[in-house]
Scaffold this motif. Structure first.
Motif, PDB file in Angstrom:
ATOM      1  N   GLU A  68      31.906  14.878 -59.275  1.00 26.34           N
ATOM      2  CA  GLU A  68      33.142  14.837 -58.463  1.00 26.34           C
ATOM      3  C   GLU A  68      32.848  14.575 -57.002  1.00 26.34           C
ATOM      4  OE1 GLU A  68      35.849  18.203 -58.664  1.00 26.34           O
ATOM      5  OE2 GLU A  68      35.711  18.128 -60.854  1.00 26.34           O
ATOM      6  N   ALA A  69      31.850  15.259 -56.474  1.00 29.30           N
ATOM      7  CA  ALA A  69      31.549  15.138 -55.032  1.00 29.30           C
ATOM      8  C   ALA A  69      31.024  13.737 -54.703  1.00 29.30           C
ATOM      9  CB  ALA A  69      30.534  16.195 -54.618  1.00 29.30           C
ATOM     10  N   VAL A  70      30.143  13.229 -55.547  1.00 30.85           N
ATOM     11  CA  VAL A  70      29.554  11.907 -55.286  1.00 30.85           C
ATOM     12  C   VAL A  70      30.611  10.806 -55.458  1.00 30.85           C
ATOM     13  CG1 VAL A  70      27.889  10.234 -56.217  1.00 30.85           C
ATOM     14  CG2 VAL A  70      27.145  12.554 -55.677  1.00 30.85           C
ATOM     15  N   ALA A  71      31.561  11.032 -56.384  1.00 36.83           N
ATOM     16  CA  ALA A  71      32.622  10.033 -56.605  1.00 36.83           C
ATOM     17  C   ALA A  71      33.496   9.834 -55.368  1.00 36.83           C
ATOM     18  CB  ALA A  71      33.485  10.448 -57.798  1.00 36.83           C
ATOM     19  N   THR A  72      33.492  10.802 -54.446  1.00 34.22           N
ATOM     20  CA  THR A  72      34.299  10.643 -53.224  1.00 34.22           C
ATOM     21  C   THR A  72      33.605   9.741 -52.195  1.00 34.22           C
ATOM     22  OG1 THR A  72      33.361  12.536 -51.996  1.00 34.22           O
ATOM     23  CG2 THR A  72      35.199  13.016 -53.500  1.00 34.22           C
TER      24      THR A  72
END
Ligand SMILES: NC(=O)c1ccc[n+]([C@@H]2O[C@H](COP(=O)([O-])OP(=O)(O)OC[C@H]3O[C@@H](n4cnc5c(N)ncnc54)[C@H](O)[C@@H]3O)[C@@H](O)[C@H]2O)c1
Length: 246
Positions: A68-72
């Protein structure tokens, strides 16, 4: 000249201590920073103060949180795997649950973070900076879990560096080994001790220069490693420890 102009850096544990000092130094050198942490309040406050920074919630111990964090992030040039804890205790004191918790954050967090960020980094190259420790190269009787964790980070870094070089990804991977630096982690370790004053004196005594380090002194090496100045440095141990590992 801003040494990190145009670079996007993802810093785990960026809300406090060394991560926060690195975030500050990176913004000052022209980078855009993603502060990734479980501490939402601290991370959001720091991001607002720094300007060229934003907060993203990340628990480094779960793959879903990493995804989730990297997808941002549209792009990641520099990954600083910095989040960590220190468990105080010898082989006779530390429980299996404490040992596992230490490895979950300090080792598996680095492993999962590197895997999660790699697809975004290998398209253009970059730099991965793994926060190990003096304790990743030098043992202490009362740091069995931390020694095991930080030593694992030391060699995981070299394995990744070799793999990235063989694949021609243009990604370098280095470890940083601070001596004792006065951040909240030190206060948390002192709080675990029966005799915090004696423990603090013992921290000072292992440094030939006769003092603890400052967060800015670690941020400085992270700026070098994040910048193109370190293009030929990979798989190396950067010891910034007041001579403690000599
Ligand atoms: N301060 C020192 O003396 C020292 C020395 C050598 C190495 N280190 C290493 O430097 C790193 C940073 O330490 P510090 O001194 O800044 O500590 P700190 O306690 O000030 O900061 C650690 C940060 O990591 C975050 N964090 C903890 N668990 C997390 C998780 N599961 N997911 C995401 N974030 C999490 C915390 O919220 C905090 O913001 C650690 O890896 C530590 O082992 C510190």
């Amino acid at each position: 000249m801003a040494r990190l102009a145009g670079k996007i850096a993802f810093i785990t544990g960026g809300a406090s201590g060394l991560g926060a000092a690195i975030a500050r130094a990176y913004v000052a050198e022209g980078a855009s920073v993603v502060i990734a942490d479980i501490d939402r309040e601290g991370g959001e406050a720091l991001a607002a103060e720094l300007g060229a920074a934003r907060f993203v919630y990340l628990d480094v111990t779960t793959e879903a949180s990493w995804a989730e964090a990297v997808a941002t992030c549209e792009r990641i040039d520099v990954l600083v795997n910095n989040a960590g804890i220190t468990t105080l205790g010898s082989i006779e004191d530390v429980t299996l649950a404490q040992f596992r918790h230490e490895l979950d954050i300090d080792v598996l967090g680095v492993f999962m973070g590197t895997q999660a960020a790699l697809p975004k980094m290998k398209v253009h190259g970059g730099s991965i900076i793994n926060m190990s420790s003096l304790s990743g190269v030098k043992a202490s009787a009362n740091l069995v879990a931390y020694n095991a964790a930080k030593a694992a980070v030391t060699l995981m870094t070299k394995s990744c560096a070799l793999h990235f070089a063989e694949k021609g990804y243009g990604i370098r991977c280095n470890s940083v080994h601070p001596g004792a630096i006065h951040t909240p982690i030190i206060d948390k370790v002192l709080a675990q001790s029966d005799d915090p004053d004696a423990l603090y004196r013992s921290f000072v005594d292992v440094h030939p220069v006769g003092r603890l380090g400052k967060p800015e002194e670690i941020a400085a090496i992270a700026v070098y490693l994040g910048s193109d100045e370190s293009a030929f440095a990979t798989g190396a141990e950067f010891r910034v420890d007041g001579g403690a590992s000599i």
